[in-house]
Design a protein around this motif. Structure first.
Motif, PDB file in Angstrom:
ATOM      1  N   SER A 112       0.821  -1.198   0.000  1.00  0.00           N
ATOM      2  CA  SER A 112       0.000   0.000   0.000  1.00  0.00           C
ATOM      3  C   SER A 112       0.859   1.254   0.000  1.00  0.00           C
ATOM      4  O   SER A 112       0.585   2.231  -0.709  1.00  0.00           O
ATOM      5  N   LEU A 136       2.270   1.688  -3.449  1.00  0.00           N
ATOM      6  CA  LEU A 136       1.278   2.228  -4.377  1.00  0.00           C
ATOM      7  C   LEU A 136       1.188   3.741  -4.260  1.00  0.00           C
ATOM      8  O   LEU A 136       1.040   4.455  -5.257  1.00  0.00           O
ATOM      9  N   PHE A 160       3.528   4.457  -7.720  1.00  0.00           N
ATOM     10  CA  PHE A 160       2.612   4.182  -8.824  1.00  0.00           C
ATOM     11  C   PHE A 160       1.525   5.238  -8.910  1.00  0.00           C
ATOM     12  O   PHE A 160       1.179   5.872  -7.907  1.00  0.00           O
ATOM     13  N   LEU A 181       0.759  -2.967 -12.496  1.00  0.00           N
ATOM     14  CA  LEU A 181       1.776  -3.477 -11.594  1.00  0.00           C
ATOM     15  C   LEU A 181       2.634  -4.536 -12.292  1.00  0.00           C
ATOM     16  O   LEU A 181       2.181  -5.184 -13.234  1.00  0.00           O
ATOM     17  N   ARG A 185      -7.995  -0.661  -3.589  1.00  0.00           N
ATOM     18  CA  ARG A 185      -6.720  -0.064  -3.998  1.00  0.00           C
ATOM     19  C   ARG A 185      -6.259  -0.580  -5.358  1.00  0.00           C
ATOM     20  O   ARG A 185      -5.509   0.097  -6.063  1.00  0.00           O
ATOM     21  N   LEU A 186      -6.670  -1.802  -5.713  1.00  0.00           N
ATOM     22  CA  LEU A 186      -6.245  -2.420  -6.964  1.00  0.00           C
ATOM     23  C   LEU A 186      -7.458  -2.902  -7.746  1.00  0.00           C
ATOM     24  O   LEU A 186      -8.514  -3.167  -7.187  1.00  0.00           O
ATOM     25  N   VAL A 198      -3.551   0.033 -10.582  1.00  0.00           N
ATOM     26  CA  VAL A 198      -3.855   0.868  -9.419  1.00  0.00           C
ATOM     27  C   VAL A 198      -5.226   1.500  -9.632  1.00  0.00           C
ATOM     28  O   VAL A 198      -5.495   2.109 -10.667  1.00  0.00           O
TER      29      VAL A 198
END
Length: 252
Positions: free
Chosen positions: A22, A25, A29, A35, A64-65, A75
């Motif tokens: 996390s 990210l 990203f 990813l 989150r993904l 993301v």
């Protein structure tokens, strides 16, 4: 009476990895970025791929993904607030309804739905399929089950597909809505829902079940499936009130 000292429970390895991922990210990203593959990620963080998958699944569950067909794991943007219900209770298909009818078929509902509708096992009902869009993407799909007793005049209407779906909704408007109740639970996308929502089967979803009451019975039952990775459901008369567990990812 003495007190009992509880021994601390060690944090699961995948949970610690989720926290590390996390943070990565947030710092490395951007939204929509793909990813690296699982092999490379597992090697980078020095974990087994099984542990990595657990962490990725948890991050997907938290929004989150996103796993996308033919693309990979990306993301996710902040969740979109989606109002469920309205200040004034109304039938599906009312003027302020955000759902769009897709089609309508007659089929026997699942046993739990038949029990709620008080129809005999195997007895077909009208099944209206609708979809909901937000920001140019489909965020939810719905199956609205309506027994013949709720729309007795529909037999005189010769229509199919979306036109028949709209006819069912119009017939429901003739009934006086006495009330409704709603339940929300976390689920996994079935194959047909996953296809409609452009997700992978088994992806986390939010399932909202709503019963509509008229003439002392359940006149319709809606099962709406929302994308858990993109939707934040809001309820009640003040849909602008939101709770953000991570203020740094607050939606604009």
């Amino acid at each position: 009476m003495g007190t009992t000292q509880l021994e601390p429970v060690p944090e699961p390895k995948y949970w610690h990895l989720k926290t590390v991922l996390s943070e990565a990210l947030d710092s490395e990203f951007s939204v929509g970025e793909i990813l690296p593959n699982e092999r490379d990620l597992a090697a980078r963080f020095g974990v087994a791929r099984a542990t990595l998958r657990q962490a990725l699944e948890q991050l997907e569950l938290e929004g989150r993904l996103q796993r996308r067909r033919g693309v990979g794991t990306t993301v996710a943007p902040p969740r979109v607030g989606v109002a469920v219900g309205s200040p004034e209770h109304s039938w599906p298909g009312s003027a302020d309804d955000a759902w769009q009818p897709v089609d309508c078929v007659r089929s026997a509902p699942p046993a739990a739905v038949a029990a709620a509708l008080e129809t005999a096992a195997g007895e077909p009902v009208h099944v209206v399929r609708r979809s909901r869009m937000s920001g140019g993407q489909r965020v939810a799909t719905e199956l609205l089950h309506v027994p013949d007793a709720a729309v007795p005049d529909l037999t005189a209407i010769d229509a199919a597909g979306a036109a028949r779906a709209r006819a069912v909704l119009r017939e429901l408007q003739r009934l006086e809505l006495e009330g409704q109740d709603r339940a929300v639970e976390l689920g996994s996308a079935r194959a047909d829902d996953a296809k409609d929502l452009d997700r992978l089967p088994g992806a986390p979803v939010l399932v909202v079940t709503t019963r509509f009451f008229a003439e002392g019975r359940t006149a319709a039952l809606s099962v709406a499936t929302y994308r858990a990775d993109t939707c934040r459901l809001t309820f009640g008369d003040s849909p602008d009130v939101e709770i953000h567990h991570d203020p740094e990812r607050r939606a604009s």
